[in-house]
Design an enzyme around this catalytic site. Structure first.
Site, PDB file in Angstrom:
ATOM      1  N   HIS A 233       9.390 -22.335 -68.966  1.00  0.00           N
ATOM      2  CA  HIS A 233       7.988 -21.932 -69.129  1.00  0.00           C
ATOM      3  C   HIS A 233       7.037 -22.909 -68.454  1.00  0.00           C
ATOM      4  O   HIS A 233       5.964 -22.532 -67.995  1.00  0.00           O
ATOM      5  CB  HIS A 233       7.642 -21.770 -70.612  1.00  0.00           C
ATOM      6  CG  HIS A 233       8.080 -20.450 -71.163  1.00  0.00           C
ATOM      7  ND1 HIS A 233       7.242 -19.606 -71.859  1.00  0.00           N
ATOM      8  CD2 HIS A 233       9.270 -19.817 -71.105  1.00  0.00           C
ATOM      9  CE1 HIS A 233       7.905 -18.511 -72.202  1.00  0.00           C
ATOM     10  NE2 HIS A 233       9.147 -18.617 -71.765  1.00  0.00           N
TER      11      HIS A 233
ATOM     12  N   VAL B 296       4.605 -21.498 -64.770  1.00  0.00           N
ATOM     13  CA  VAL B 296       3.158 -21.479 -64.591  1.00  0.00           C
ATOM     14  C   VAL B 296       2.724 -22.772 -63.900  1.00  0.00           C
ATOM     15  O   VAL B 296       2.970 -23.861 -64.417  1.00  0.00           O
ATOM     16  CB  VAL B 296       2.433 -21.350 -65.958  1.00  0.00           C
ATOM     17  CG1 VAL B 296       0.927 -21.281 -65.752  1.00  0.00           C
ATOM     18  CG2 VAL B 296       2.932 -20.145 -66.721  1.00  0.00           C
TER      19      VAL B 296
ATOM     20  N   HIS C 210      20.390 -16.994 -71.667  1.00  0.00           N
ATOM     21  CA  HIS C 210      20.347 -16.226 -72.916  1.00  0.00           C
ATOM     22  C   HIS C 210      21.734 -16.113 -73.553  1.00  0.00           C
ATOM     23  O   HIS C 210      21.915 -15.342 -74.474  1.00  0.00           O
ATOM     24  CB  HIS C 210      19.717 -14.849 -72.676  1.00  0.00           C
ATOM     25  CG  HIS C 210      18.269 -14.928 -72.248  1.00  0.00           C
ATOM     26  ND1 HIS C 210      17.579 -13.861 -71.714  1.00  0.00           N
ATOM     27  CD2 HIS C 210      17.383 -15.959 -72.274  1.00  0.00           C
ATOM     28  CE1 HIS C 210      16.334 -14.234 -71.432  1.00  0.00           C
ATOM     29  NE2 HIS C 210      16.183 -15.495 -71.755  1.00  0.00           N
TER      30      HIS C 210
ATOM     31  N   ASP D 161      22.648 -13.976 -77.753  1.00  0.00           N
ATOM     32  CA  ASP D 161      24.022 -13.579 -77.435  1.00  0.00           C
ATOM     33  C   ASP D 161      24.728 -13.265 -78.751  1.00  0.00           C
ATOM     34  O   ASP D 161      25.049 -14.169 -79.519  1.00  0.00           O
ATOM     35  CB  ASP D 161      24.719 -14.725 -76.686  1.00  0.00           C
ATOM     36  CG  ASP D 161      26.214 -14.478 -76.471  1.00  0.00           C
ATOM     37  OD1 ASP D 161      26.745 -13.443 -76.952  1.00  0.00           O
ATOM     38  OD2 ASP D 161      26.861 -15.321 -75.821  1.00  0.00           O
TER      39      ASP D 161
HETATM   40  C1  HEM Z   1      14.217 -13.364 -66.383  1.00  0.00           C
HETATM   41  C2  HEM Z   1      13.258 -13.228 -67.186  1.00  0.00           C
HETATM   42  C3  HEM Z   1      13.259 -13.751 -68.586  1.00  0.00           C
HETATM   43  C4  HEM Z   1      12.808 -13.079 -69.646  1.00  0.00           C
HETATM   44  C5  HEM Z   1      12.212 -11.684 -69.654  1.00  0.00           C
HETATM   45  C6  HEM Z   1      12.983 -13.916 -70.790  1.00  0.00           C
HETATM   46  C7  HEM Z   1      12.595 -13.588 -72.058  1.00  0.00           C
HETATM   47  C8  HEM Z   1      12.851 -14.328 -73.184  1.00  0.00           C
HETATM   48  C9  HEM Z   1      12.423 -13.976 -74.505  1.00  0.00           C
HETATM   49  C10 HEM Z   1      11.599 -12.750 -74.880  1.00  0.00           C
HETATM   50  C11 HEM Z   1      12.904 -14.927 -75.346  1.00  0.00           C
HETATM   51  C12 HEM Z   1      12.689 -14.978 -76.847  1.00  0.00           C
HETATM   52  C13 HEM Z   1      11.286 -15.477 -77.144  1.00  0.00           C
HETATM   53  C14 HEM Z   1      10.937 -15.322 -78.598  1.00  0.00           C
HETATM   54  O1  HEM Z   1      11.415 -16.108 -79.429  1.00  0.00           O
HETATM   55  O2  HEM Z   1      10.204 -14.396 -78.914  1.00  0.00           O
HETATM   56  C15 HEM Z   1      13.647 -15.875 -74.546  1.00  0.00           C
HETATM   57  C16 HEM Z   1      14.318 -16.962 -75.032  1.00  0.00           C
HETATM   58  C17 HEM Z   1      14.979 -17.853 -74.260  1.00  0.00           C
HETATM   59  N1  HEM Z   1      14.946 -17.913 -72.870  1.00  0.00           N
HETATM   60 FE1  HEM Z   1      14.311 -16.497 -71.648  1.00  0.00          FE
HETATM   61  N2  HEM Z   1      13.556 -15.084 -70.399  1.00  0.00           N
HETATM   62  C18 HEM Z   1      13.736 -15.040 -69.055  1.00  0.00           C
HETATM   63  C19 HEM Z   1      14.237 -16.046 -68.258  1.00  0.00           C
HETATM   64  C20 HEM Z   1      14.708 -17.232 -68.734  1.00  0.00           C
HETATM   65  C21 HEM Z   1      15.100 -18.340 -67.907  1.00  0.00           C
HETATM   66  C22 HEM Z   1      14.989 -18.363 -66.392  1.00  0.00           C
HETATM   67  C23 HEM Z   1      15.545 -19.304 -68.742  1.00  0.00           C
HETATM   68  C24 HEM Z   1      16.068 -20.672 -68.422  1.00  0.00           C
HETATM   69  C25 HEM Z   1      16.133 -21.213 -67.258  1.00  0.00           C
HETATM   70  C26 HEM Z   1      15.446 -18.798 -70.086  1.00  0.00           C
HETATM   71  C27 HEM Z   1      15.871 -19.454 -71.210  1.00  0.00           C
HETATM   72  C28 HEM Z   1      15.683 -18.989 -72.488  1.00  0.00           C
HETATM   73  C29 HEM Z   1      16.257 -19.634 -73.663  1.00  0.00           C
HETATM   74  C30 HEM Z   1      17.197 -20.821 -73.662  1.00  0.00           C
HETATM   75  C31 HEM Z   1      15.802 -18.928 -74.776  1.00  0.00           C
HETATM   76  C32 HEM Z   1      16.078 -19.238 -76.239  1.00  0.00           C
HETATM   77  C33 HEM Z   1      14.991 -20.133 -76.771  1.00  0.00           C
HETATM   78  C34 HEM Z   1      15.213 -20.613 -78.189  1.00  0.00           C
HETATM   79  O3  HEM Z   1      16.243 -20.343 -78.785  1.00  0.00           O
HETATM   80  O4  HEM Z   1      14.313 -21.315 -78.676  1.00  0.00           O
HETATM   81  N3  HEM Z   1      14.923 -17.546 -70.041  1.00  0.00           N
HETATM   82  N4  HEM Z   1      13.574 -15.492 -73.222  1.00  0.00           N
END
Ligand code: HEM
Ligand SMILES: *[C@@H]1O[C@H](CO)[C@@H](O)[C@H](O)[C@H]1NC(C)=O
Ligand SMILES: *[C@@H]1O[C@H](CO)[C@@H](O)[C@H](O)[C@H]1NC(C)=O
Length: 345
Positions: free
Chosen positions: A89, A93, A211, A260
Site C-alpha cells: 500500500h 500510492v 494472499h 487462503d
Molecule cells: C492485485 C490486486 C490486489 C487486490 C485487489 C488486493 C486486495 C486485498 C484485500 C481486499 C485485502 C483484505 C483487506 C481487508 O482486510 O479488508 C488484502 C489483504 C492482503 N493483501 Fe492484497 N490485494 C492486491 C494485491 C496485493 C499485493 C500486490 C500484495 C503484496 C505484495 C498483497 C498483500 C496482501 C496481504 C499480505 C494481505 C493480508 C493482510 C493481513 O492479513 O493483514 N496484496 N488484499
C-alpha cells in the site's frame, strides 16, 4: 507427451519473458532532473538504489530489522501478512516513500481503504532503535521494505536482497488511495494500475500470491457472498460450500476470514490451486484464474512451487522499486515515521 508439455511451458515462459523485457524497464522520469520538455532520462530512479547503501552508515540495519520483525511476529504471527500488505500500500500510492505511514488529518493512513492496515507500531519500534544506532540516516521507506522481506521469510517465503536508498515523501493524501485495488476491480484495471508502478501482469499474478497468507475483513467480500452485482445471490464463480461457510463467519463486516482457505499461514501455492476449485475469496483473485491473460500463469504457478518462490522474490524487488524518491533534492530521511520533519528556517 512429457516433451510436449515441457515445450509448451517453455514457449509460454519465453512469451512472458519477452513481454517482461519490453515493459519492465520503462524509465521513470527523475523529478527535477531535467526540464519538463526534455525526454525522460534512460536511467530509472530505482537504479540509484543499492544493496550496500547503508553498509558504512548503518552496518547493523538489517540485523536490527530482522530481530524486531522476528520478535513481533513471534508474539503475533498475523503481523507478517500485515507488514507485507503495508509495504504494498505504501508503494501503490506515490511510490515506496512511506507516505502510508504519515499520520495526520487527511493522510493516506486515515483513508477508508487503510482502515484494515496494521503493523505501524512494529515500524515505529524498528525506527526508534535505528535512530539510536544510526541517527538521521535510514528512511522509513527502506525500513518498511526490508521488514516486508523479513516477514516473508518468517512465513516460509523466499529471501531476496533489498536495494536501499529510498527517501521518505512529505506528501500523503487520503483521496489518492482511491486507486488502490480493493478486490472488486476487473483484470484490465488491475493490469493498468500495476503498469503505473512499473509492473507487468506477471507481477500482478505473482504478487497476488501474497494472499496465500493473511486475512480479509468481511467488509471486502460481503457483496460477493450476500448480494453479488445486486442480484441478492452469491457470486456464481464461488464454490457453494465455501460461500455458506463464509456467510457463517461473516455475521459482522468487521469480522476477518483467511484469504487462503486451505493453508492460511503458509507461504505456498495453495492460493493458486484454490482458484481452480472456485475457492478464491476476493473477486479479483478468482478473476485471475478465469481471465485469458492471467489464467495460464495461474495454472503454471499452481503446478510449480519453485517458480512461484523465485518469481515472488523478483516481483517484490520490483514493487519495492516503484516510483522511489532518490537523490539529493527529493524527499527526506524522516526522524519519526509518523510525521514529516519540521522545516528548517
Ligand atoms: C492485485 C490486486 C490486489 C487486490 C485487489 C488486493 C486486495 C486485498 C484485500 C481486499 C485485502 C483484505 C483487506 C481487508 O482486510 O479488508 C488484502 C489483504 C492482503 N493483501 Fe492484497 N490485494 C492486491 C494485491 C496485493 C499485493 C500486490 C500484495 C503484496 C505484495 C498483497 C498483500 C496482501 C496481504 C499480505 C494481505 C493480508 C493482510 C493481513 O492479513 O493483514 N496484496 N488484499
Ligand atoms: C473495467 O473497469 C473499469 C473501471 O471501473 C471500466 O472503466 C472498464 O469499462 C471495465 N472494463 C471491462 C472490460 O469491464
Ligand atoms: C453485473 O451487472 C451488470 C449490469 O446489471 C451486467 O451488465 C453484468 O454482466 C453483471 N456481471 C456479472 C458478472 O454478472
Amino acid at each position: 507427451m512429457r516433451w510436449l508439455c515441457t515445450c509448451a511451458f517453455l514457449i509460454y515462459i519465453f512469451h512472458l519473458a519477452t513481454i517482461a523485457a519490453t515493459t519492465a524497464v520503462a524509465p521513470l522520469p527523475l523529478k527535477g532532473a531535467a526540464s519538463p520538455k526534455a525526454k525522460a532520462p534512460l536511467i530509472p530512479a530505482s537504479a540509484f538504489l543499492s544493496t550496500t547503501h547503508y553498509m558504512n552508515s548503518c552496518p547493523n540495519l538489517e540485523a536490527i530489522i530482522h530481530r524486531k520483525v522476528n520478535a513481533w511476529v513471534t508474539r503475533d504471527p498475523t503481523l507478517a501478512a500485515s507488514i507485507i500488505r503495508l509495504h504494498f500500500h505504501d508503494c501503490a500510492v506515490r511510490g515506496c516513500d512511506a507516505s502510508v505511514l504519515l499520520n495526520h488529518l487527511g493522510s493516506e493512513r486515515r483513508a477508508e481503504v487503510s482502515s484494515t492496515l496494521r503493523g505501524f507500531s512494529l515500524i515505529d519500534d524498528i525506527k526508534a532503535e535505528v535512530e539510536k544506532q544510526c541517527p538521521k540516516t535510514v528512511s522509513c521507506a527502506d525500513i518498511l521494505t526490508a521488514a516486508a522481506r523479513d516477514a516473508t521469510i518468517l512465513v516460509g517465503g523466499p529471501f531476496w536482497e533489498v536495494p536501499f536508498g529510498r527517501k521518505d515523501g512529505r506528501i500523503s493524501i487520503s483521496k489518492e488511495t482511491d486507486t488502490v485495488p480493493h478486490g472488486r476491480e476487473n483484470i484490465t484495471s488491475l493490469i493498468n494500475f500495476f503498469e503505473k508502478l512499473g509492473l507487468t501482469f506477471v507481477d500482478l499474478v505473482v504478487l497476488s500470491g501474497s494472499h496465500t497468507i493473511g486475512r480479509t475483513s468481511c467488509y471486502a467480500i460481503r457483496d460477493r457472498i450476500f448480494n453479488f452485482n445486486g442480484t441478492g445471490k452469491p457470486d456464481p464463480s464461488m464454490n457453494v460450500f465455501y460461500v455458506n461457510s463464509l456467510k457463517k463467519q461473516c455475521k459482522l463486516s468487521r469480522n476477518f476470514v483467511n484469504l487462503d482457505v486451505m493453508t492460511p499461514r503458509t507461504f505456498d501455492v495453495a492460493y493458486y490451486r484454490n482458484l481452480a476449485k472456485k475457492l478464491g475469496i476476493l473477486a479479483t483473485d478468482q478473476l485471475l484464474y478465469s481471465d485469458l491473460r492471467t489464467g495460464p500463469l495461474v495454472n503454471i504457478l499452481a503446478a510449480q512451487p519453485e517458480f512461484f518462490t523465485s518469481q515472488f522474490a523478483v516481483s517484490m524487488v520490483k514493487v519495492g522499486n516503484a516510483n522511489v524518491l532518490v537523490g539529493r533534492n527529493q524527499g527526506e530521511i524522516r526522524l519519526n515515521c509518523n510525521y514529516v520533519n519540521p522545516l528548517k528556517i
